[in-house]
Design an enzyme around this catalytic site. Sequence first.
Site, PDB file in Angstrom:
ATOM      1  N   MET A  38       0.847  -1.196   0.000  1.00  0.00           N
ATOM      2  CA  MET A  38       0.000   0.000   0.000  1.00  0.00           C
ATOM      3  C   MET A  38       0.880   1.243   0.000  1.00  0.00           C
ATOM      4  O   MET A  38       1.855   1.301   0.744  1.00  0.00           O
ATOM      5  CB  MET A  38      -0.859   0.025   1.263  1.00  0.00           C
ATOM      6  CG  MET A  38      -1.549   1.362   1.534  1.00  0.00           C
ATOM      7  SD  MET A  38      -2.256   1.476   3.216  1.00  0.00           S
ATOM      8  CE  MET A  38      -3.887   0.858   2.969  1.00  0.00           C
ATOM      9  N   ASN A  39       0.554   2.252  -0.857  1.00  0.00           N
ATOM     10  CA  ASN A  39       1.096   3.583  -0.608  1.00  0.00           C
ATOM     11  C   ASN A  39      -0.048   4.592  -0.504  1.00  0.00           C
ATOM     12  O   ASN A  39      -0.926   4.380   0.342  1.00  0.00           O
ATOM     13  CB  ASN A  39       2.277   3.976  -1.496  1.00  0.00           C
ATOM     14  CG  ASN A  39       2.073   3.953  -2.981  1.00  0.00           C
ATOM     15  OD1 ASN A  39       1.993   2.901  -3.582  1.00  0.00           O
ATOM     16  ND2 ASN A  39       2.020   5.104  -3.620  1.00  0.00           N
ATOM     17  N   ASP A  40      -0.067   5.641  -1.263  1.00  0.00           N
ATOM     18  CA  ASP A  40      -0.961   6.780  -0.986  1.00  0.00           C
ATOM     19  C   ASP A  40      -2.429   6.420  -0.724  1.00  0.00           C
ATOM     20  O   ASP A  40      -2.997   5.599  -1.432  1.00  0.00           O
ATOM     21  CB  ASP A  40      -1.009   7.733  -2.185  1.00  0.00           C
ATOM     22  CG  ASP A  40       0.355   8.043  -2.742  1.00  0.00           C
ATOM     23  OD1 ASP A  40       1.362   7.605  -2.181  1.00  0.00           O
ATOM     24  OD2 ASP A  40       0.388   8.740  -3.779  1.00  0.00           O
ATOM     25  N   GLN A  56      -3.324   3.185  -3.155  1.00  0.00           N
ATOM     26  CA  GLN A  56      -2.370   2.611  -4.104  1.00  0.00           C
ATOM     27  C   GLN A  56      -1.997   1.223  -3.601  1.00  0.00           C
ATOM     28  O   GLN A  56      -1.541   1.063  -2.468  1.00  0.00           O
ATOM     29  CB  GLN A  56      -1.130   3.503  -4.189  1.00  0.00           C
ATOM     30  CG  GLN A  56      -1.380   4.825  -4.884  1.00  0.00           C
ATOM     31  CD  GLN A  56      -1.545   4.657  -6.386  1.00  0.00           C
ATOM     32  OE1 GLN A  56      -0.572   4.543  -7.113  1.00  0.00           O
ATOM     33  NE2 GLN A  56      -2.779   4.624  -6.865  1.00  0.00           N
ATOM     34  N   TRP A 299       8.965   6.798   1.015  1.00  0.00           N
ATOM     35  CA  TRP A 299       9.682   6.147  -0.079  1.00  0.00           C
ATOM     36  C   TRP A 299      11.110   5.842   0.361  1.00  0.00           C
ATOM     37  O   TRP A 299      11.729   6.620   1.079  1.00  0.00           O
ATOM     38  CB  TRP A 299       9.700   7.038  -1.331  1.00  0.00           C
ATOM     39  CG  TRP A 299       8.336   7.122  -1.948  1.00  0.00           C
ATOM     40  CD1 TRP A 299       7.511   8.201  -1.979  1.00  0.00           C
ATOM     41  CD2 TRP A 299       7.621   6.059  -2.589  1.00  0.00           C
ATOM     42  NE1 TRP A 299       6.328   7.885  -2.600  1.00  0.00           N
ATOM     43  CE2 TRP A 299       6.371   6.572  -2.984  1.00  0.00           C
ATOM     44  CE3 TRP A 299       7.912   4.721  -2.864  1.00  0.00           C
ATOM     45  CZ2 TRP A 299       5.411   5.806  -3.648  1.00  0.00           C
ATOM     46  CZ3 TRP A 299       6.953   3.950  -3.531  1.00  0.00           C
ATOM     47  CH2 TRP A 299       5.723   4.494  -3.915  1.00  0.00           C
TER      48      TRP A 299
HETATM   49  C1  FRU Z   1       3.152   9.497  -4.338  1.00  0.00           C
HETATM   50  C2  FRU Z   1       3.149   8.846  -5.707  1.00  0.00           C
HETATM   51  C3  FRU Z   1       2.179   9.554  -6.635  1.00  0.00           C
HETATM   52  C4  FRU Z   1       1.832   8.501  -7.633  1.00  0.00           C
HETATM   53  C5  FRU Z   1       1.815   7.258  -6.787  1.00  0.00           C
HETATM   54  C6  FRU Z   1       2.272   6.022  -7.490  1.00  0.00           C
HETATM   55  O1  FRU Z   1       3.617   8.671  -3.333  1.00  0.00           O
HETATM   56  O2  FRU Z   1       4.443   8.814  -6.243  1.00  0.00           O
HETATM   57  O3  FRU Z   1       2.692  10.728  -7.235  1.00  0.00           O
HETATM   58  O4  FRU Z   1       0.609   8.735  -8.261  1.00  0.00           O
HETATM   59  O5  FRU Z   1       2.650   7.512  -5.676  1.00  0.00           O
HETATM   60  O6  FRU Z   1       2.077   4.884  -6.700  1.00  0.00           O
END
Ligand code: FRU
Length: 492
Positions: A38-40, A56, A299
Amino acid sequence: MIKNQTLHDASQAQRLLEKQRKARFYPAFHLAPPTGWMNDPNGLAYCDGRYHVFYQHHPYDEHWGPMHWGHMTSHDLVHWQHQPIALVPGDAFDRDGCFSGCAVNDNGVLTLIYTGHVWLQGVGNDGAIRQVQCIATSEDGLHFTKHGVIVTPPDGIMHFRDPKVWKQNGRWFMVVGARDANDRGQVLLYSGTSLFQWRLEGVLAKADRWLGYMWECPDFFPLGDKYLLMFSPQGMTPEGYRYRNRFQSGYILGRWQPDHPFTLEQHFQELDSGHDFYAPQSFVTADGRRLLFGWMDMWESERPTQADGWAGCLTLPRELSLDAQGRVRMMPARELQALRREAHTLPAFSLKNQRRRLGISALQAEIHMTWDIQKSQAERFGIEIAVSDDRRYVTRFYVDTQSRRLVLDRSQSGLGVGGYRSVTLPDGDTLDLRIFIDRSSVEVFVNQGETCLTSRIYPPTEGRGIALYAENGEAYCQTFTHWQMASIYPEP
Ligand code: FRU
């Protein structure tokens, strides 16, 4: 249409991997993927009586990969449920990823606006990509149909992502993060007569020399009598105690109304001073409050949970407000009080050259405490969070009286992490702290959200204790309450 085969594959991969997920660091009261990466936070919205959080997601393993949109819902912002994956990449316009974006309630139709990402010269080559803004809609709030591209980048712009859309006086607006031809970050503003018809209004704001080469995840909204442009700049250099993370997240404040420029009144401020806060996105609750979730990670950091089959989680939902001094405050959403279980309260006491270990656990807990700053003269005093019996592992949050700083120290916080973050000790006779400790995180809200520090920690989960201490002098604890926190997930 989403290709059903691919959605099926992704869901199956998710289910298989979920069974293998290890529990030790998996949060009890923070949103995390059922498995995988998972990210954003994406697509935060209230629609038809439910809160939606998309994110994400890479369901196939615990590393970043072709981005899908994971999905969770809640009726009360407290209890959450995983839902089927909402977006799967693979069409020509989003072949290599459904990148970050937002959700809006368009007359009852939950609509997702996101970035379609394509690698033009090999996976990971950031110098040759295509990014466009795309749309998908849903009748039931769970299953989505893609309708393709709604906005392509202006000439000379390649990095062009993370749309955030809102409606104002019957008109749609959209901000998109971008990197201009001179490698400066900027936010572009669009207006729309419908969610399918957009026109570029211009550059809403852009970086000067030090504000980075790319602005990710913009969000633009009124707060008090101001407008706040929140974004995540990449490429800032550290300056003293500030901008120490790989990338930053913060805001600039100003005034704005449609068809007028955004006039800046306050320069960039970081929103959170801990190690792990990125890509926040805001939304409005059913009763009109402005809340946000951030990605509680960063990140390029170490992620010990990858050994457990998952990675990444979100911060608590936080309410934003503008105080009388024009500062943005961030406080945990009041709904979270519903998670409090047994309380443990201490009468006021002082500590002199002393450490007091409390017989309570710090596995999933909230602490609300106040220190008398005026009377406390100890060189250092504070709280030890998640201390192991042998004291090999400890996360400290303390006041350094000599340097007049508040420090979150995770140099002994377990697997993969180190270092400290600190902020200036706020003015005032009392220091009010709300501290949320989950299985792999700590969030500290200082003086009703004047400052926040958020970091991941990975100490062993057995026997995590809590202690209060004062070194070389005396410190006065005025109030102290600790609650066990319940889980936000349904019982298995
Ligand atoms: C931010 C980002 C966004 C992009 C997404 C990709 O963390 O880099 O700019 O849309 O993550 O996973």
